[in-house]
Design a protein around this motif. Structure first.
Motif, PDB file in Angstrom:
ATOM      1  N   PHE A  51      51.839  37.715  91.093  1.00 32.31           N
ATOM      2  CA  PHE A  51      50.877  38.604  91.743  1.00 32.31           C
ATOM      3  C   PHE A  51      51.039  40.031  91.253  1.00 32.31           C
ATOM      4  O   PHE A  51      50.095  40.801  91.238  1.00 32.31           O
ATOM      5  CB  PHE A  51      51.009  38.512  93.258  1.00 32.31           C
ATOM      6  CG  PHE A  51      50.446  37.230  93.802  1.00 32.31           C
ATOM      7  CD1 PHE A  51      49.095  37.139  94.104  1.00 32.31           C
ATOM      8  CD2 PHE A  51      51.232  36.106  93.962  1.00 32.31           C
ATOM      9  CE1 PHE A  51      48.550  35.960  94.573  1.00 32.31           C
ATOM     10  CE2 PHE A  51      50.701  34.917  94.429  1.00 32.31           C
ATOM     11  CZ  PHE A  51      49.349  34.840  94.737  1.00 32.31           C
ATOM     12  N   TYR A  52      52.275  40.397  90.868  1.00 29.34           N
ATOM     13  CA  TYR A  52      52.491  41.670  90.184  1.00 29.34           C
ATOM     14  C   TYR A  52      53.017  41.357  88.790  1.00 29.34           C
ATOM     15  O   TYR A  52      53.652  40.326  88.572  1.00 29.34           O
ATOM     16  CB  TYR A  52      53.541  42.522  90.902  1.00 29.34           C
ATOM     17  CG  TYR A  52      53.180  42.975  92.288  1.00 29.34           C
ATOM     18  CD1 TYR A  52      51.861  42.973  92.740  1.00 29.34           C
ATOM     19  CD2 TYR A  52      54.176  43.409  93.169  1.00 29.34           C
ATOM     20  CE1 TYR A  52      51.555  43.383  94.020  1.00 29.34           C
ATOM     21  CE2 TYR A  52      53.868  43.821  94.452  1.00 29.34           C
ATOM     22  CZ  TYR A  52      52.561  43.809  94.883  1.00 29.34           C
ATOM     23  OH  TYR A  52      52.259  44.215  96.139  1.00 29.34           O
ATOM     24  N   ASN A  57      56.718  38.672  94.325  1.00 31.86           N
ATOM     25  CA  ASN A  57      55.392  38.829  93.743  1.00 31.86           C
ATOM     26  C   ASN A  57      55.448  38.882  92.225  1.00 31.86           C
ATOM     27  O   ASN A  57      54.509  38.464  91.548  1.00 31.86           O
ATOM     28  CB  ASN A  57      54.704  40.072  94.309  1.00 31.86           C
ATOM     29  CG  ASN A  57      54.262  39.853  95.742  1.00 31.86           C
ATOM     30  OD1 ASN A  57      54.059  38.709  96.165  1.00 31.86           O
ATOM     31  ND2 ASN A  57      54.128  40.922  96.490  1.00 31.86           N
ATOM     32  N   ASP A  77      48.628  34.499  87.871  1.00 28.58           N
ATOM     33  CA  ASP A  77      49.271  33.972  89.076  1.00 28.58           C
ATOM     34  C   ASP A  77      48.935  32.495  89.331  1.00 28.58           C
ATOM     35  O   ASP A  77      49.810  31.708  89.657  1.00 28.58           O
ATOM     36  CB  ASP A  77      48.920  34.831  90.300  1.00 28.58           C
ATOM     37  CG  ASP A  77      47.468  35.253  90.313  1.00 28.58           C
ATOM     38  OD1 ASP A  77      46.649  34.539  89.701  1.00 28.58           O
ATOM     39  OD2 ASP A  77      47.155  36.284  90.929  1.00 28.58           O
ATOM     40  N   TYR A  78      47.629  32.128  89.140  1.00 30.51           N
ATOM     41  CA  TYR A  78      47.285  30.731  89.446  1.00 30.51           C
ATOM     42  C   TYR A  78      47.905  29.775  88.426  1.00 30.51           C
ATOM     43  O   TYR A  78      48.190  28.627  88.720  1.00 30.51           O
ATOM     44  CB  TYR A  78      45.776  30.535  89.541  1.00 30.51           C
ATOM     45  CG  TYR A  78      44.993  31.075  88.382  1.00 30.51           C
ATOM     46  CD1 TYR A  78      44.491  32.366  88.406  1.00 30.51           C
ATOM     47  CD2 TYR A  78      44.777  30.300  87.247  1.00 30.51           C
ATOM     48  CE1 TYR A  78      43.795  32.885  87.346  1.00 30.51           C
ATOM     49  CE2 TYR A  78      44.075  30.816  86.165  1.00 30.51           C
ATOM     50  CZ  TYR A  78      43.585  32.102  86.220  1.00 30.51           C
ATOM     51  OH  TYR A  78      42.897  32.606  85.162  1.00 30.51           O
TER      52      TYR A  78
END
Lengths: 271, 304, 419
Positions: free
Chosen positions: A55-56, A50, A79-80
């Protein structure tokens, strides 16, 4: 075969409350190779994924992806954008498909950014311009290629959620590959597969490595997969790296055997 | 200064009422992740039932106001709780495993039904009740303005504190509360461990409705007028309070209720009474921007 | 065996009756009477008895039926799945019927008026379908954009003298702008938080319309909103200076019906454009991204899709269509006030989308006919209308929790012959 550093993880630390999920972790993964991350449950493997995929955000440390035209610092991207600009693809431990969309649609959505560019933010498509039609055809061709690879061509128009478990895992890999990643992160791709499916997975993954020349990062518990296909293994325990090396080295590392492989002895025996 | 304190008292009183309704929203949301849209209407029913019960009690039992109120309080709590239970049983329980929006639409439908049912059965006109509690104490006096704390405001605040204490005790100390918290954490697991989750959910609706009933009684006494439409706005405000405080959190609901009561009182006191609802929602948006899970809500780590 | 079932059913019936009696006792058994001296009560315990009897018998009958019939309620067959082409034919059939409707012998002015009303809701439903059905964003304040569109046209027309056809796109742009303005800060919120914020936004818009006297004329509303013209032809009995009336131009006798029919066709075309747009965009990257976002936001992010811009585009697109519908509403009514834009409108539109089957275009039409069209026929029963409306919402959801037409077919196929 040329192998250069693709992903570099330096001193990454991720804390939840007082718990260090990943603690001062450094390692690197090479281009055109499969790097496996193993370790007991709760060792921080998924947390590391992640962090790599954005994501993190790790509290400390640096994550670098080496592109041909220079390094990209992952911890600074959303993230994207990690998927879009840094070109890191991933799958999930609990499969995350677009269940009520068809298998083909799943693969087309993965090519969203390319198609948006081709369709001028969908406007060209809205007006029915030929330029979009051509782009869509290319997207379908790529989807067909990957459907063929993962043996789902016959199910292209079925709902993704209606596929059996093993097929869903393969579809998720195909979907991630449709984004043209340089690094593909697979979170327990063999979980829940039967021995035959697990073998097919090995072929698929080594195929991706050899034919597409990208790096693969793999979290896996299934030792037949790890030992069978990885070029490099990193072992985590309680968020720290306790060993790294080739599969043969890891198998004989006393620290690893103590922490982890102790329970998996019988699986090694039959080889 | 005097004016400020007066608005503070008014705001806290109003906030106590919102808080009591908000608890119903927050408990139901916590346990089945559903916005119980009809909860505002349950509160409205509570107001009507309390008025009717009070009139029945005083007609039958003589002129004692205190006795009439006690009867009204108890019977309103019981009868409104029954309504809360019935709504869940009829309109929500069959949809336990349905797509997420189905119970919400069912709840909105139920809200429309209850509103129109009350209008048809009790008439559309506003129902006035002459003030029962007169007087209060004068706290301070200055600049030609006196700060009053009415007996009714004292009763409302005291009753709210008592109810909150009882509820905290039920949730944290009883086996019902334990089962409730378990169901909230993981309904499937709780059911596997032998918790009758249907019954727990029913209990949650009953508890929420009971508190809304008390809020209904308070409003009847405090404002002296009720109509079939009061549930809508109060419901929205109370739900806003629950979100503001952090949905799923009991102290959060009470805190959110008090805050909204205060915002309304001060905004109407110092700025304009017309735009008080705008102020409430603007502050909600502001808080959510900086604390997406509300003031006392647990910040959640996205599970991936 | 029958005996055992009978006692169980009897028990169910008795319990039902007792509960119903207890529920009805305060609300039906007593009635508050507001006489000049004081508030008093009158009683009507017979109502309580009837309510208890009705519920008891109903419960008893249900309990018996449940044992004898296989299912509790007949299940609708999944027509969409069984006949893939069927929806296409039904769609074209409905559109064709809508075009000839005003010329059928059954069509009087009242019917066309009602059909116009239904079409407004169909269009709103299709607009909200983009937001809720495709993108999966729960919007409880959709009416706000409808209001923005209506007031945009009313103000542009009465203050700046702009014509309907110039104002229509502007109204859409304004509504979309409001959508972006609201969406930008709040679209990062999780589903249910979004619901309450949009609900609040709807209320804010209404409160502002009500209180900003100088601009919106407050609760009194805006009247004398100009009617649209057909390429400059007006629909009045006598032409104002420099204009020609529709009746004169075509050599017809003037009739008020012409305008009613003209308005009907405007909304029909607007609604069909909304539909075409949706059908088309579902096959384009942005439309597929909306659906993907509804299915799994985290997966979307892992594939390089930016959730905020995708949500924002859905929100703004839905708002734009609401804006169009709003300016049509303003020109049709000729008068608007904040009262037309209450929460209940948002609830009705959302109900149309969900009851229709999220994402289903024909479902929206069916639900709009059911929820808006049917009650229009029962105007005489005014007071029971809303009661029945709310009851219908609950019952349809209990009967078909995923909506009337829940079938979805892929927007692109690899194996064409499959249909």
């Amino acid at each position: 075969m040329m192998r250069s550093k693709l992903l570099e993880v330096e001193h990454v630390t991720m804390r939840f409350g007082g718990l260090f999920a990943v603690n001062d972790l450094s390692f690197s993964a090479a281009n055109r190779s499969i790097t496996a991350i193993i370790g007991p449950n709760g060792a921080g493997k998924t947390t590391l994924f992640n962090c790599i995929t954005g994501f993190y955000k790790p509290q400390i440390g640096r994550l670098t992806l080496h592109h041909d035209d220079g390094p990209v610092l992952l911890e600074r991207l959303d993230d994207y954008d990690i998927a879009k600009k840094a070109r890191v693809g991933r799958t999930f431990q609990n499969i995350r498909l677009f269940a009520r969309m068809s298998v083909l649609e799943n693969l087309i959505v993965a090519q969203h950014n390319t198609l948006m560019r081709a369709s001028a933010l969908s406007l060209a498509g809205l007006l029915g311009l030929a330029r979009y039609g051509k782009a869509e055809k290319l997207a379908v061709d790529k989807a067909r290629y990957w459907l063929n690879k993962v043996d789902l061509l016959d199910h292209a128009d079925a709902d993704a959620g209606s596929l059996p478990y093993g097929s869903q895992r393969r579809l998720e890999i195909a979907r991630a590959m449709c984004t043209d990643p340089l690094l593909l992160c697979l979170d327990e791709p063999a979980a829940g597969l039967n021995p035959r499916e697990s073998l097919e997975l090995n072929t698929l993954l080594t195929g991706i490595r050899d034919e597409h020349g990208i790096g693969l990062l793999l979290i896996e518990h299934d030792m037949s997969v790890v030992m069978g296909i990885s070029d490099w293994v990193v072992v985590l325990d309680y968020g720290r790296k306790i060993a790294e090396g080739t599969p043969v080295e890891i198998r004989n590392d006393p620290a690893v055997i103590r922490a982890y492989l102790g329970e998996a002895d019988d699986e090694d025996e039959d080889r | 200064m005097e004016y400020f304190i007066q608005q503070l008292i008014n705001g806290l009183t109003l906030g106590a009422i919102y808080g009591l309704i908000a608890i119903g929203y927050t408990m139901v949301y916590g346990i089945i992740r559903m916005i119980n849209f009809a909860h505002g209407e349950i509160y409205m029913l509570g107001a009507f039932i309390s008025l009717i019960a009070f009139l029945v009690a005083t007609t039958l039992g003589g002129a004692s106001v205190a006795f009439g109120l006690l009867i009204a309080l108890v019977s309103t709590m019981i009868l409104t709780a029954l309504w809360g239970w019935a709504v869940e049983r009829l309109a929500y329980r069959p949809l336990r495993n349905a797509p997420k929006l189905a119970p919400l639409i069912s709840a909105i439908g139920m809200s429309i039904v209850l509103q129109n049912f009350s209008q048809l059965s009790q008439g559309a006109r506003v129902k006035p009740l002459p003030p029962l509690f007169k007087g209060g104490i004068e706290l301070m006096h200055g600049n030609g303005f006196s700060v009053n704390l009415s007996y009714l405001q004292m009763v409302i605040m005291a009753l709210t504190v008592v109810l909150m204490a009882v509820f905290t005790w039920v949730i944290t100390r009883t086996s019902l509360g334990r089962a409730q918290r378990a169901t909230e954490q993981d309904m499937k697991m709780a059911a596997l461990l032998g918790v009758n989750t249907d019954r727990i959910i029913s209990a949650t609706f009953i508890m929420g409705a009971t508190l809304a009933a008390v809020a209904g009684l308070m409003v009847t006494l405090y404002y002296g007028v009720i109509d079939f439409y009061i549930g809508f706005l109060a419901g929205i405000k109370a739900f806003t309070a629950a979100v503001l405080g952090g949905i799923g959190s009991l102290p959060g609901a009470m805190l959110g209720g008090l805050l909204i009561g205060l915002i309304e009182a001060f905004w109407s006191g110092y700025f304009s009474i017309e735009y008080k609802d705008v102020a409430v929602f603007a502050i909600l948006v502001l808080v959510l921007l900086f604390r997406p899970t509300g003031l006392l809500g647990r910040p959640e780590v996205e599970k991936i | 065996m029958a005996g055992v079932n009978m006692t169980a059913a009897l028990r169910d019936g008795v319990i039902g009756a007792v509960v119903a009696a207890a529920l009805a006792l305060p609300m039906l058994g007593f009635r508050l009477v507001d006489s000049s001296q004081a508030l008093t009560l009158s009683t009507r315990f017979d109502w309580v008895a009837w309510a208890a009897l009705a519920v008891g018998l109903g419960r008893f009958a249900l309990a018996l039926l449940r044992d004898t019939l296989p299912g509790r309620l007949p299940a609708l067959p999944d027509w969409g799945a069984r006949f893939p082409k069927m929806r296409l034919y039904v769609g074209w059939g409905m559109a064709g019927f809508a075009f000839v409707l005003p010329f059928l012998p059954i069509a009087d002015r009242a019917l066309v008026d009602k059909a116009t009303m239904v079409l407004i809701y169909v269009m709103l439903g299709w607009g909200l379908n983009i937001v809720v059905g495709l993108a999966g964003l729960l919007d409880l304040g959709f009416v706000a954009f409808y209001a923005v569109g209506a007031y945009s046209y009313a103000l542009l027309a009465t203050k700046l003298d702009l014509s309907f056809w110039v104002s229509l796109p502007l109204a859409g742009v304004f509504a979309a702008g409001f959508g972006i303005m609201l969406g930008f800060p709040v679209l990062r919120l999780r589903g249910d938080y979004l619901a309450i914020v949009t609900l609040g936004f709807g209320e804010i818009i209404r409160v502002i319309l009500q209180n900003w006297q100088d601009f919106t004329n407050g609760p009194a509303g805006i009247g004398a909103i100009p009617r649209p013209s057909l390429f400059g032809l007006v629909f009045t009995a006598n032409a104002p200076e420099g204009k020609t009336t529709f009746a004169d131009y075509f050599g017809l006798d003037f009739s008020g019906n012409h305008r009613v029919i003209f308005l009907y066709f405007i909304i029909l075309v607007l609604a069909l454009l909304t539909n075409l747009f949706t059908l088309r965009i579902r096959r384009l990257p942005i439309g597929r991204a909306w659906e993907a976002l509804r299915e799994d936001e985290i997966a979307c992010r892992s594939l390089g899709l930016n959730p905020t811009t995708i949500k924002l585009s859905a929100f703004a697109t839905g708002a734009m269509f609401a804006g169009f519908a709003g300016s049509f509403f303003a020109t049709r009514q000729g008068f608007i006030s904040p009262e037309s834009f209450t929460f209940i409108e948002s609830a009705v539109i959302l109900a149309i989308v969900v009851l229709g089957g999220m994402g289903s275009q024909i479902g929206v039409v069916l639900a709009a006919l059911l929820l808006v069209g049917l009650p229009e026929w029962f105007r005489e029963l005014q007071q029971y209308r809303m009661l029945a409306f709310g009851g219908a919402m609950v019952l349809i959801m209990l009967w078909k929790p995923s909506g009337l037409l829940a079938h979805r077919s892929p927007t692109i196929r690899l194996n064409q012959e499959a249909g």
